[in-house]
Scaffold this active site. Structure first.
Site, mmCIF file in Angstrom:
data_model
loop_
_atom_site.group_PDB
_atom_site.id
_atom_site.type_symbol
_atom_site.label_atom_id
_atom_site.label_comp_id
_atom_site.label_asym_id
_atom_site.label_seq_id
_atom_site.Cartn_x
_atom_site.Cartn_y
_atom_site.Cartn_z
ATOM 1 N N HIS A 12 4.233 73.610 52.880
ATOM 2 C CA HIS A 12 3.631 72.313 53.184
ATOM 3 C C HIS A 12 2.117 72.378 52.995
ATOM 4 C CE1 HIS A 12 7.108 70.186 55.006
ATOM 5 N NE2 HIS A 12 7.494 71.413 55.309
ATOM 6 N N HIS A 50 9.162 67.981 51.466
ATOM 7 C CA HIS A 50 9.229 66.609 50.954
ATOM 8 C C HIS A 50 9.801 66.582 49.531
ATOM 9 C CE1 HIS A 50 6.961 65.961 54.582
ATOM 10 N NE2 HIS A 50 6.042 66.813 54.142
ATOM 11 N N GLU A 54 1.393 66.079 48.331
ATOM 12 C CA GLU A 54 1.938 67.284 48.940
ATOM 13 C C GLU A 54 3.228 67.700 48.250
ATOM 14 O OE1 GLU A 54 3.482 68.826 53.348
ATOM 15 O OE2 GLU A 54 2.837 66.745 53.061
ATOM 16 N N GLU A 67 1.509 75.593 56.516
ATOM 17 C CA GLU A 67 0.617 74.524 56.077
ATOM 18 C C GLU A 67 -0.545 75.217 55.368
ATOM 19 O OE1 GLU A 67 1.185 71.368 56.397
ATOM 20 O OE2 GLU A 67 2.507 71.057 58.111
#
Length: 321
Positions: free
Chosen positions: A203, A111, A148, A285
């Site tokens: 992430h 992101h 995030e 993650e």
């Protein structure tokens, strides 16, 4: 990266064949789980910052995060920009030895801090081989608003320092140096164009409270339109297994209790960043931002350094074979 949303496809079943590194990971899990249980019982005295959760939805919409807060250096335990650079790896626990001169590593910080200001751009559809999906998303955040996007950039900066000290050439897909994006297809192209020896996308998840732990996402075998992962499936699994095993060792985190059947490994075919890659690539993650205990780790500068070291050591192990 949150799984909440209409474009979520359930993870694909994990391949039944396990390589020796999967077995090695399994051997590490009991110790990590034991440490995890002790931590839950007595609290984490070394984790650093806390996440003062505000009761709210478990959706992935992030709280306010100004683009001016993009971490060009380090951040403090509460996720706010700090003045000093990320701490160097502990001399007592260095990254794996050996020169990485000539090796190229692409780090993909998930992101972009500015995505939330460019919803029309990131919502446009791009082709990921198997189908079309949004260019990107805003990512998730803790209940207290630590995003995030800020987490991934901070860990990426720490990883770059570690890997460059090993002699690797490190490239980013974005460094908070653009107003939004790149899209998931462009992220894959950046790694491909760099002829990267390894790519890792950083992430943090946005699942329900009570869901804890990390997982590494591996590419499934995809051959459709512009996507053909068949040449990189095995090498990506090798990379992912090493990253998972060393992440456990360095952070003490347990594999996810809500996905991956306790292995810390998940295979997916719905992610453009994996489908369109022609070089070994995995996602990690690092924890669940919507769980307050995981959030306390993710917002800790000391823990983020451990996470960066664990991921980096997994990459080094993979590159040395």
């Amino acid at each position: 990266m949150s799984y909440v949303g209409p474009d979520f496809d359930p993870p694909q079943p994990r391949r039944s064949r396990r390589g020796p590194l999967t077995v090695a990971l399994a051997a590490l899990v009991p110790g990590a789980l034991a440490g995890w249980l002790v931590w839950q019982a007595v609290g984490d005295d070394s984790g650093g910052g806390s996440d003062r959760a505000v009761p709210g939805s478990s959706s992935s919409a992030p709280g306010p995060d100004s683009p001016s807060a993009r971490p060009s250096a380090s951040t403090t335990d509460d996720g706010k920009p700090g003045k000093s650079s990320a701490p160097a790896p502990s001399s007592s626990r260095p990254a794996a030895s050996g020169s990485l001169k000539g090796k190229v590593v692409v780090i993909d910080p998930g992101h972009n801090p500015g995505n939330f200001q460019h919803t029309s751009e990131i919502n446009r559809q791009v082709n990921i081989g198997t189908n079309s999906k949004e260019c990107d998303t805003t990512g998730t955040s803790t209940n207290a608003g630590y995003t995030e996007a800020r987490f991934t950039l901070d860990v990426a900066h720490r990883m770059r320092k570690i890997l460059e000290e090993q002699g690797a050439t490190v490239k980013f897909t974005q460094d908070g140096d653009r107003s939004w994006g790149p899209c998931v297809d462009e992220r894959a192209r950046i790694g491909n164009a760099a002829h990267a020896d390894a790519v890792v996308s950083i992430h943090a998840d946005g699942s329900a409270a009570g869901n804890r732990g990390f997982h590494v996402i591996l590419p499934g075998s995809v051959h459709a339109n512009a996507a053909d992962t068949r040449p990189i499936v095995d090498s990506s699994r090798d990379l992912g297994e090493r990253v998972a095993g060393l992440f456990v060792r360095e952070t003490g985190s347990a594999p996810s209790n809500y996905i991956g059947d306790g292995t810390g490994l998940v295979v997916r075919k719905d992610l453009g960043g994996l489908n369109l890659s022609t070089v070994p690539k995995v996602f990690i993650e690092c924890g669940n931002m919507r769980d307050t205990k995981d959030a306390a780790l993710l917002t800790s500068s000391a823990w983020r350094q451990k996470a960066a070291r664990g991921i980096s050591e997994g990459i080094v192990s993979f590159l040395h074979g």
